[in-house]
Motif scaffolding. Structure first.
Motif, mmCIF file in Angstrom:
data_model
loop_
_atom_site.group_PDB
_atom_site.id
_atom_site.type_symbol
_atom_site.label_atom_id
_atom_site.label_comp_id
_atom_site.label_asym_id
_atom_site.label_seq_id
_atom_site.Cartn_x
_atom_site.Cartn_y
_atom_site.Cartn_z
ATOM 1 N N THR A 122 -4.931 6.519 -6.692
ATOM 2 C CA THR A 122 -4.180 6.344 -5.447
ATOM 3 C C THR A 122 -2.686 6.177 -5.673
ATOM 4 O O THR A 122 -1.932 6.064 -4.703
ATOM 5 C CB THR A 122 -4.708 5.122 -4.689
ATOM 6 O OG1 THR A 122 -4.612 3.957 -5.528
ATOM 7 C CG2 THR A 122 -6.161 5.326 -4.290
ATOM 8 N N SER A 123 -2.232 6.187 -6.917
ATOM 9 C CA SER A 123 -0.816 5.943 -7.208
ATOM 10 C C SER A 123 0.075 7.096 -6.784
ATOM 11 O O SER A 123 1.275 6.906 -6.569
ATOM 12 C CB SER A 123 -0.626 5.671 -8.703
ATOM 13 O OG SER A 123 -0.980 6.815 -9.469
ATOM 14 N N ALA A 124 -0.492 8.301 -6.663
ATOM 15 C CA ALA A 124 0.315 9.462 -6.299
ATOM 16 C C ALA A 124 0.217 9.800 -4.815
ATOM 17 O O ALA A 124 0.663 10.873 -4.402
ATOM 18 C CB ALA A 124 -0.113 10.673 -7.126
ATOM 19 N N GLY A 125 -0.383 8.925 -4.013
ATOM 20 C CA GLY A 125 -0.409 9.153 -2.573
ATOM 21 C C GLY A 125 -1.772 9.379 -1.983
ATOM 22 O O GLY A 125 -1.933 9.316 -0.761
ATOM 23 N N ALA A 126 -2.791 9.646 -2.796
ATOM 24 C CA ALA A 126 -4.135 9.838 -2.259
ATOM 25 C C ALA A 126 -4.719 8.493 -1.827
ATOM 26 O O ALA A 126 -4.588 7.498 -2.536
ATOM 27 C CB ALA A 126 -5.032 10.486 -3.312
ATOM 28 N N ASP A 127 -5.356 8.483 -0.665
ATOM 29 C CA ASP A 127 -5.978 7.245 -0.190
ATOM 30 C C ASP A 127 -7.490 7.358 -0.085
ATOM 31 O O ASP A 127 -8.148 6.478 0.459
ATOM 32 C CB ASP A 127 -5.391 6.840 1.160
ATOM 33 C CG ASP A 127 -5.544 7.919 2.222
ATOM 34 O OD1 ASP A 127 -6.111 8.992 1.905
ATOM 35 O OD2 ASP A 127 -5.102 7.700 3.362
ATOM 36 N N LYS A 128 -8.032 8.460 -0.630
ATOM 37 C CA LYS A 128 -9.473 8.657 -0.635
ATOM 38 C C LYS A 128 -9.886 9.140 -2.019
ATOM 39 O O LYS A 128 -9.310 10.095 -2.542
ATOM 40 C CB LYS A 128 -9.911 9.668 0.431
ATOM 41 C CG LYS A 128 -9.463 9.303 1.843
ATOM 42 C CD LYS A 128 -9.792 10.404 2.825
ATOM 43 C CE LYS A 128 -9.234 10.091 4.195
ATOM 44 N NZ LYS A 128 -7.746 10.119 4.208
ATOM 45 N N ALA A 161 -18.893 7.324 3.204
ATOM 46 C CA ALA A 161 -17.637 6.593 3.324
ATOM 47 C C ALA A 161 -17.821 5.119 3.034
ATOM 48 O O ALA A 161 -18.722 4.467 3.573
ATOM 49 C CB ALA A 161 -17.059 6.787 4.718
ATOM 50 N N ARG A 162 -16.939 4.571 2.154
ATOM 51 C CA ARG A 162 -16.971 3.143 1.816
ATOM 52 C C ARG A 162 -15.542 2.600 1.760
ATOM 53 O O ARG A 162 -14.829 2.849 0.782
ATOM 54 C CB ARG A 162 -17.610 2.907 0.434
ATOM 55 C CG ARG A 162 -18.901 3.670 0.177
ATOM 56 C CD ARG A 162 -20.097 3.014 0.789
ATOM 57 N NE ARG A 162 -21.287 3.797 0.509
ATOM 58 C CZ ARG A 162 -22.014 3.683 -0.598
ATOM 59 N NH1 ARG A 162 -21.664 2.809 -1.516
ATOM 60 N NH2 ARG A 162 -23.093 4.429 -0.764
ATOM 61 N N PRO A 163 -15.064 1.906 2.740
ATOM 62 C CA PRO A 163 -13.758 1.245 2.617
ATOM 63 C C PRO A 163 -13.827 0.172 1.538
ATOM 64 O O PRO A 163 -14.680 -0.706 1.566
ATOM 65 C CB PRO A 163 -13.536 0.646 4.001
ATOM 66 C CG PRO A 163 -14.482 1.366 4.911
ATOM 67 C CD PRO A 163 -15.659 1.723 4.073
ATOM 68 N N ILE A 164 -12.908 0.240 0.579
ATOM 69 C CA ILE A 164 -12.946 -0.702 -0.541
ATOM 70 C C ILE A 164 -11.715 -1.600 -0.555
ATOM 71 O O ILE A 164 -11.493 -2.317 -1.530
ATOM 72 C CB ILE A 164 -13.067 0.042 -1.881
ATOM 73 C CG1 ILE A 164 -11.885 1.002 -2.070
ATOM 74 C CG2 ILE A 164 -14.391 0.787 -1.967
ATOM 75 C CD1 ILE A 164 -11.863 1.667 -3.424
ATOM 76 N N GLY A 165 -10.915 -1.571 0.493
ATOM 77 C CA GLY A 165 -9.759 -2.446 0.577
ATOM 78 C C GLY A 165 -8.470 -1.757 0.206
ATOM 79 O O GLY A 165 -8.462 -0.740 -0.505
ATOM 80 N N GLY A 166 -7.377 -2.330 0.698
ATOM 81 C CA GLY A 166 -6.063 -1.776 0.398
ATOM 82 C C GLY A 166 -5.810 -0.433 1.040
ATOM 83 O O GLY A 166 -4.969 0.332 0.554
ATOM 84 N N GLY A 167 -6.541 -0.111 2.083
ATOM 85 C CA GLY A 167 -6.365 1.174 2.740
ATOM 86 C C GLY A 167 -7.004 2.336 2.009
ATOM 87 O O GLY A 167 -6.775 3.502 2.360
#
Length: 798
Positions: free
Chosen positions: A379-385, A404-410
């Protein structure tokens, strides 16, 4: 009681199956009683049977291969057609052989499907009741080592399928041998038959990722022409995109499927480069012109048509290995910046070439294996999934939750189903292996859908680079799934936005849970250190160029490729690629250098020393400083100091000499060093060191010089006296002539000459004028006189 309950509550087909089983049992009772009266098998027969089983194992002495099963998911009114071969692997012929279909009980769990797949050819396992009758193919004799084909077609109504579910379908070969002269199962092959004859009330939403990823093919090297002709390390990509090649099949098969395309921009950039002039480096190191422009244009055209209107997910350029970067690269300064650059390069490739706007929101670690560090890097390069897999982010549930599993931090983990994602791995070159993979995939999908009455979203993420056979099996399974009654297609973005299951696991596994088999294939820390070293060299090199884009772009993309996931399992090739990139950059850097100098001699207290800068590049260089430093400033100073600097700018293919003023304080040798620097004070290239020998001007030398001057003065004085004497002699002669004229009569010439004598005298005068002069001959004092009037401002002697 259970059977009676099933009989009362089922349709006519299960009832017929129950009656058939009961009738077979009653008819077999007398035969069983007769068998009980037979004598026991002799020890020799028992030993022969044990040896046969030991030789053939649980798979039997005859191998059964199911090459095709159609339709893969039958419905009411269909006819199931099964084709394949039977091969006698024993040493004795098999007589009275016959192949029949056997339908076993339904498999209610996904683990039951896995268990059956592992023992698909076990003759000791349950095979179910044979359909029998005319739906049997007979062979009078099976010769050892000879494969015999079979083809059996059975109306689905004759299979006595009951409620919706997955049934075991076994193809069994029975016969006799000389050692065992009774009818018995000698070989079997089990597969799966999904049964969903009517539309499901709640369909499973299935997302299938269709990856277009390849190995690294382009190098950092480009031609010196304006187009910068790219150089490929091999011509393997041309084989992949050629008709029938792996990537050609991926495009043609995926064109008619409801899939989500997952594309590496490096692949698009490489094929796009092949549409123009390109070079291919051979094994001998020489390059030859590439000749596959037509194939590249055709493949890109077909891909543009295939992705039109479909979802396209773009990976970072070069498909960087996120796990390797997380585990071994983050400790090396600058490694994460390459991931950001790879992500930024997407817009200039995918959208430009395919004319579709891709999604850059997804990261895909190898095999979907994740841990906290991988999630952070992903996720460091902009990906949020992040596309994970269920064998990494595991659930302790009796059913399969949505992806789908939200794991926190968006951040959302999109968990692909591991069973369905790995269904097409392994060697599928044999038709039987491909058929089994397709039926197993469909069986897992239907069983998943029947687990609950709630709709769920399922994601399938297969291997990154499927073979042609694997791609064909994937397309066949997807075609059957789309034509089935229990599933519907869905894009990856929609799956990521689906309502998550509150009971699903959202805790990312620790680093200790990361598979050791995957960790062994990662790029080592040394790889990222070498990439960082190459980046430093590139940064030091680009600042002197007049057009840095000719170097920054190809080398930047090459360093992205050095981090590619495709290097897993190919460590030697990865090292070779990185070495080639660095050595090529070193060669370009050495194109701007100082010319070596030999010992220089100074005769005197001051002198000028030239130092030459050579530029072998095709473009000019600037922003350079040349510094000349005296290692012994007490003996030799440069411009009155220990060193002096001059700015340097050299056109491409030229050299320039820079002159430095020196002053000597004493005789002897002084060591001098010339070094190029960039404007920010970084050393550029190797220094050039040479000796300067200083020699003082001595009295002896002055005496020699004075003697030479004295000789010149004497020579001039002698010429002066000679001219003076000649003038006096001419004056005396003129006076004597005038006296003679005065004494002689008027009009009477003295010493008259004959015409011939005058001609001889004139001839002698001309000869003297034309005769060559010696170096010591005196030059005339004045130029030839002119009779023309003097010009304006011109001095005229009076």
């Amino acid at each position: 009681m259970a059977e009676a309950a099933d009989f009362q509550g089922t349709s006519a087909s299960p009832a017929r199956r129950w009656l058939r089983r009961t009738g077979a049992l009653l008819a077999g009772a007398p035969l069983l009683a007769g068998l009980l009266q037979l004598p026991a098998a002799t020890p020799a027969d028992a030993a022969g049977q044990e040896s046969l089983q030991a030789a053939s194992g649980t798979s039997g002495s005859v191998s059964v291969a199911v090459d095709s099963l159609s339709p893969s998911a039958p419905t009411e009114g269909d006819t199931v057609n099964v084709t394949g071969t039977v091969t006698n692997n024993g040493k004795q012929p098999v007589t009275d052989a016959h192949v029949d279909l056997r339908v076993g009980p339904s498999l209610d769990t996904r683990s039951a499907i896995d268990g059956l797949a592992k023992k698909s050819d076990d003759i000791q396992g349950p095979a179910g009741e044979p359909v029998g009758g005319k739906y049997t193919e007979k062979f009078p004799k099976l010769t050892p080592g000879v494969a015999e084909p079979f083809n059996i077609s059975v109306p689905v109504d004759e299979l006595d399928l009951g409620q919706d579910g997955v049934y075991q379908l076994a193809v069994a070969l029975s016969g006799e041998t000389a050692a065992q002269p009774w009818d018995q199962v000698l070989g079997v092959q089990r597969t799966f038959l999904p049964w969903q004859p009517e539309e499901a009330g709640t369909k499973t939403k299935t997302t299938f990722l269709w990856p277009l990823v390849s190995d690294v093919h382009m190098t950092a090297e480009t031609g010196s022409n304006e187009q910068q002709t790219p150089v490929f390390s091999n011509d393997d990509l041309a084989e992949e995109i050629a008709p029938g090649g792996r990537l050609d099949q991926m495009v043609s098969l995926g064109k008619g499927l409801d899939i989500t395309w997952v594309i590496d921009p490096d692949l698009l950039a490489s094929v796009d480069a092949m549409t123009r002039s390109y070079e291919v480096r051979g094994e001998d190191g020489a390059t030859t012109p590439g000749r596959n422009q037509a194939a590249a244009k055709q493949w890109l055209s077909e891909l543009q048509q295939a992705v039109a209107g479909k979802e396209v997910v773009a990976l970072p350029f070069g498909d960087p290995d996120l796990a390797s970067l997380a585990h071994n690269g983050t400790a090396v300064t600058g490694s994460l910046s390459h991931l950001k650059e790879a992500t930024d390069a997407v817009d200039n490739t995918v959208q430009t070439i395919l004319h579709v706007k891709p999604s850059k929101d997804f990261a895909w670690p190898v095999d979907g294996a994740v841990d906290p560090s991988i999630m952070k890097v992903a996720t460091s390069a902009g990906a949020d999934k992040v596309i994970a897999r269920s064998d990494s982010l595991q659930d302790n549930l009796s059913y399969t939750p949505s992806a789908a599993r939200p794991i926190g931090g968006g951040t959302t983990a999109v968990v692909a189903d591991s069973r369905m994602s790995t269904a097409f791995q392994g060697d599928l070159t044999e038709a039987s292996a491909s058929t089994l993979a397709v039926q197993r995939f469909l069986a897992q999908s239907l069983t998943l859908g029947l687990q609950t009455g709630k709709q769920r979203s399922v994601v399938v993420a297969p291997q990154r680079m499927p073979s042609v056979n694997q791609a064909q099996a994937m397309a066949e399974a997807l075609g059957a799934l789309e034509g089935g009654n229990w599933s519907e297609s869905q894009d990856l973005t929609a799956a990521a936005k689906a309502k998550p299951d509150p009971s699903a696991n959202r805790k990312v596994p620790p680093a200790s849970a990361y598979p050791s088999s995957l960790r062994k294939q990662e790029l080592p820390r040394a790889a990222f250190e070498q990439i960082a070293r190459t980046q430093d060299k590139l940064g030091n090199f680009k600042v002197i160029l007049t057009d840095e884009s000719r170097v920054v772009t190809p080398f930047g993309r090459a360093m992205n490729r050095e981090m590619s996931t495709s290097w897993r399992g190919r460590g030697v090739a990865a090292v070779g690629y990185r070495d080639n990139v660095e050595s090529y950059l070193d060669g370009l850097t050495d194109g701007v250098k100082l010319i070596e100098k030999s010992e220089t001699k100074l005769s005197g207290r001051s002198a000028t020393i030239p130092v030459t800068v050579q530029n072998n590049l095709v473009q000019g260089v600037e922003h350079l400083k040349l510094r000349l430093t005296s290692q012994n400033p007490t003996r030799l100073k440069i411009a009155g100091n220990a060193y002096e600097e001059h700015r340097v700018a050299v056109n491409g293919g030229h050299s320039q000499s820079v002159k430095f003023t020196t002053s000597a304080n004493a005789n002897g040798r002084a060591k001098v060093e010339a070094q190029l620097y960039t404007e920010d004070g970084q050393k550029y290239g190797e220094p050039v060191t040479f000796d300067v020998k200083v020699t003082e001007v001595t009295p002896t030398v002055m005496l020699v010089i004075g003697g030479g001057v004295l000789l010149l003065v004497l020579a001039g004085f002698r010429m002066y006296t000679q001219r003076k004497r000649a003038a006096a002699r001419e004056a005396a002669e003129d006076a004597a002539a005038e006296a003679d004229d005065a004494d002689s009569p008027v009009g009477t010439p003295q010493n008259p000459q004959a015409p011939g004598d005058r001609l001889n005298e004139e001839s002698e005068a001309g000869s003297r004028a034309d005769a060559p002069q010696q170096p010591s001959d005196p030059a005339p004092d004045t130029a030839a006189e002119s009779a023309d009037p003097p010009g304006t401002g011109e001095r005229v002697d009076r």
